[in-house]
Scaffold this motif. Sequence first.
Motif, PDB file in Angstrom:
ATOM      1  N   CYS A  48      -5.177  36.816  20.194  1.00 28.95           N
ATOM      2  CA  CYS A  48      -4.823  36.510  18.799  1.00 28.95           C
ATOM      3  C   CYS A  48      -6.064  36.067  18.023  1.00 28.95           C
ATOM      4  O   CYS A  48      -6.252  36.446  16.856  1.00 28.95           O
ATOM      5  CB  CYS A  48      -3.752  35.419  18.734  1.00 28.95           C
ATOM      6  SG  CYS A  48      -2.121  35.980  19.258  1.00 28.95           S
ATOM      7  N   MET A  78       3.774  38.686  17.445  1.00 35.33           N
ATOM      8  CA  MET A  78       3.089  38.383  16.177  1.00 35.33           C
ATOM      9  C   MET A  78       1.617  38.790  16.262  1.00 35.33           C
ATOM     10  O   MET A  78       1.068  39.352  15.309  1.00 35.33           O
ATOM     11  CB  MET A  78       3.265  36.913  15.810  1.00 35.33           C
ATOM     12  CG  MET A  78       4.698  36.620  15.376  1.00 35.33           C
ATOM     13  SD  MET A  78       4.926  35.005  14.603  1.00 35.33           S
ATOM     14  CE  MET A  78       4.890  33.918  16.031  1.00 35.33           C
ATOM     15  N   ALA A 114       4.024  32.099   8.506  1.00 36.70           N
ATOM     16  CA  ALA A 114       3.296  33.375   8.381  1.00 36.70           C
ATOM     17  C   ALA A 114       4.076  34.330   7.484  1.00 36.70           C
ATOM     18  O   ALA A 114       3.493  35.035   6.645  1.00 36.70           O
ATOM     19  CB  ALA A 114       3.060  33.983   9.757  1.00 36.70           C
ATOM     20  N   GLY A 115       5.404  34.355   7.627  1.00 35.54           N
ATOM     21  CA  GLY A 115       6.250  35.191   6.772  1.00 35.54           C
ATOM     22  C   GLY A 115       6.135  34.790   5.311  1.00 35.54           C
ATOM     23  O   GLY A 115       6.022  35.650   4.422  1.00 35.54           O
ATOM     24  N   SER A 137       2.702  35.656   3.871  1.00 42.17           N
ATOM     25  CA  SER A 137       2.585  37.115   3.796  1.00 42.17           C
ATOM     26  C   SER A 137       3.383  37.660   2.621  1.00 42.17           C
ATOM     27  O   SER A 137       2.896  38.504   1.858  1.00 42.17           O
ATOM     28  CB  SER A 137       3.068  37.739   5.108  1.00 42.17           C
ATOM     29  OG  SER A 137       2.265  37.300   6.183  1.00 42.17           O
ATOM     30  N   MET A 173       1.461  42.461  15.899  1.00 42.07           N
ATOM     31  CA  MET A 173       1.662  42.850  14.505  1.00 42.07           C
ATOM     32  C   MET A 173       0.363  42.656  13.717  1.00 42.07           C
ATOM     33  O   MET A 173       0.012  43.478  12.858  1.00 42.07           O
ATOM     34  CB  MET A 173       2.808  42.038  13.876  1.00 42.07           C
ATOM     35  CG  MET A 173       4.187  42.507  14.338  1.00 42.07           C
ATOM     36  SD  MET A 173       5.543  41.368  13.900  1.00 42.07           S
ATOM     37  CE  MET A 173       5.465  41.456  12.136  1.00 42.07           C
ATOM     38  N   GLY A 174      -0.348  41.577  14.017  1.00 40.73           N
ATOM     39  CA  GLY A 174      -1.629  41.346  13.360  1.00 40.73           C
ATOM     40  C   GLY A 174      -2.615  42.467  13.656  1.00 40.73           C
ATOM     41  O   GLY A 174      -3.252  43.013  12.744  1.00 40.73           O
ATOM     42  N   VAL A 196      -1.719  39.756   5.703  1.00 40.27           N
ATOM     43  CA  VAL A 196      -0.564  39.590   6.592  1.00 40.27           C
ATOM     44  C   VAL A 196      -1.053  39.604   8.050  1.00 40.27           C
ATOM     45  O   VAL A 196      -0.574  38.836   8.891  1.00 40.27           O
ATOM     46  CB  VAL A 196       0.496  40.683   6.346  1.00 40.27           C
ATOM     47  CG1 VAL A 196       1.686  40.493   7.282  1.00 40.27           C
ATOM     48  CG2 VAL A 196       0.959  40.664   4.888  1.00 40.27           C
ATOM     49  N   MET A 234       8.743  38.453  10.687  1.00 32.88           N
ATOM     50  CA  MET A 234       8.273  37.136  11.146  1.00 32.88           C
ATOM     51  C   MET A 234       9.237  36.037  10.710  1.00 32.88           C
ATOM     52  O   MET A 234       9.540  35.128  11.485  1.00 32.88           O
ATOM     53  CB  MET A 234       6.849  36.886  10.658  1.00 32.88           C
ATOM     54  CG  MET A 234       5.851  37.780  11.380  1.00 32.88           C
ATOM     55  SD  MET A 234       4.128  37.306  11.131  1.00 32.88           S
ATOM     56  CE  MET A 234       3.836  37.961   9.477  1.00 32.88           C
ATOM     57  N   ALA A 264      -0.242  36.674  10.744  1.00 35.04           N
ATOM     58  CA  ALA A 264       0.511  36.999  11.967  1.00 35.04           C
ATOM     59  C   ALA A 264      -0.286  36.590  13.205  1.00 35.04           C
ATOM     60  O   ALA A 264       0.259  35.971  14.134  1.00 35.04           O
ATOM     61  CB  ALA A 264       0.819  38.496  11.995  1.00 35.04           C
ATOM     62  N   ALA A 291       6.032  31.143  12.740  1.00 31.31           N
ATOM     63  CA  ALA A 291       6.491  32.482  12.356  1.00 31.31           C
ATOM     64  C   ALA A 291       6.975  32.480  10.906  1.00 31.31           C
ATOM     65  O   ALA A 291       6.632  33.364  10.109  1.00 31.31           O
ATOM     66  CB  ALA A 291       7.599  32.948  13.292  1.00 31.31           C
ATOM     67  N   ALA A 330       6.631  43.352   7.802  1.00 32.17           N
ATOM     68  CA  ALA A 330       6.151  42.440   8.843  1.00 32.17           C
ATOM     69  C   ALA A 330       6.482  40.992   8.479  1.00 32.17           C
ATOM     70  O   ALA A 330       6.885  40.195   9.332  1.00 32.17           O
ATOM     71  CB  ALA A 330       4.651  42.616   9.048  1.00 32.17           C
TER      72      ALA A 330
END
Lengths: 216, 216
Positions: free
Chosen positions: B134, B39, A165-166, A169, B42-43, B158, A39, B162, A162, A35
């Motif tokens: 979200c 995103m 967040a990547g 993570s 994905m969260g 994560v 992202m 996300a 994004a 994931a």
Amino acid sequence: MSFQPVVNAMIKDESVAAFLDQLASRASTPGGGSAAAIMGAMGAALVSMVCNLTIGKEKYAAVEDEMKALVAESENLRADLTAHVNADVQAFDQVMAAYGLPKGDDAEKAARTAAIQTALRTATEVPLACARSCAAAIALSRRAAELGNPNVISDAGVAVMAAYAGLKSAALNVYINVGALKDEAFATAARNEIEALVAAGEAATPEIYAIVRARL
Amino acid sequence: MSFQPVVNAMIKDESVAAFLDQLASRASTPGGGSAAAIMGAMGAALVSMVCNLTIGKEKYAAVEDEMKALVAESENLRADLTAHVNADVQAFDQVMAAYGLPKGDDAEKAARTAAIQTALRTATEVPLACARSCAAAIALSRRAAELGNPNVISDAGVAVMAAYAGLKSAALNVYINVGALKDEAFATAARNEIEALVAAGEAATPEIYAIVRARL
């Protein structure tokens, strides 16, 4: 940890919906590492989008060369981050396989310990490389935010969120694996690098988001 | 703004790689709004993953009921956010179509202005609803982080990153569209709601990430 082998050779070829189903499932992979890479790849793709909607317009001719250079970088980064989606799964599988090795006698135990350390090193290097690429995507999103076509500038803001967040993570997977490494020099170097990447990303992300908001 | 119609009926049925290609391209959709929804999804999916890898294990029997309730919520939220991926494209297309209406005489101008306002209202409501979902995913990730199986707790970290990226990204599309709305009461309510959602998300996200780090 429940380990189930991944049937899918390449996650990127799955549909978005199928990927989300697999993410939600009780299979251990794909998980947060994949994931994170997706992202990051979305961040790079959105930098490319801003460039592609700026290039070729007379109004933005002054930044045409910069946008062309930027999209070349963001597309390289996107390819790199997309490749990470599966690299993360492979690194996880390698760790699980090493833990599954026989430990009947001392020779087996020694071989297993060595295999675990090798696998953990890879499982540290893979998210560290992902974090590096996400940090690079954050840097590219700043140039897109500053110079891109204001009609699509919000996409530069989504790009930075994004990529951030990547980065955060991927960092979690570095923290996990580095803790079990016996090579202290490598572990310390990895810890120092991830902390520096995260600190820089934490400083840059709100700045870039603010640049975007000011240009909306 | 360069407007090109989207050929794909449902983005979620595209491959991850094809979605990234479309995101990077000079087509205006899919863009940051769809990326925000993915995103968020994905969260939610990663909250489900943590639950699914906690449920059914004797060691975590004490939180079994809570995890079952949580996964029901996160799966609803995932379905909701996945549906947003296309809703965002449709809202954007509606705005572009309204701006493209004829403005030859006063009647046409009035009809066009009304159509633009209707479309902008939808284009505000759609990312606002995405932001709400979200924010809900962030709240669910806290429960996953606090109670989930520690072997997969990084996935809760994560999840929150996300969902937070989805929230801050959706907010940008609210800010853009709300600025052109003539219904001041609606615009003010939308602005207040998005600012409250973002402020709550900004406060909660580092707390939840810290909970995860402490349980790694």
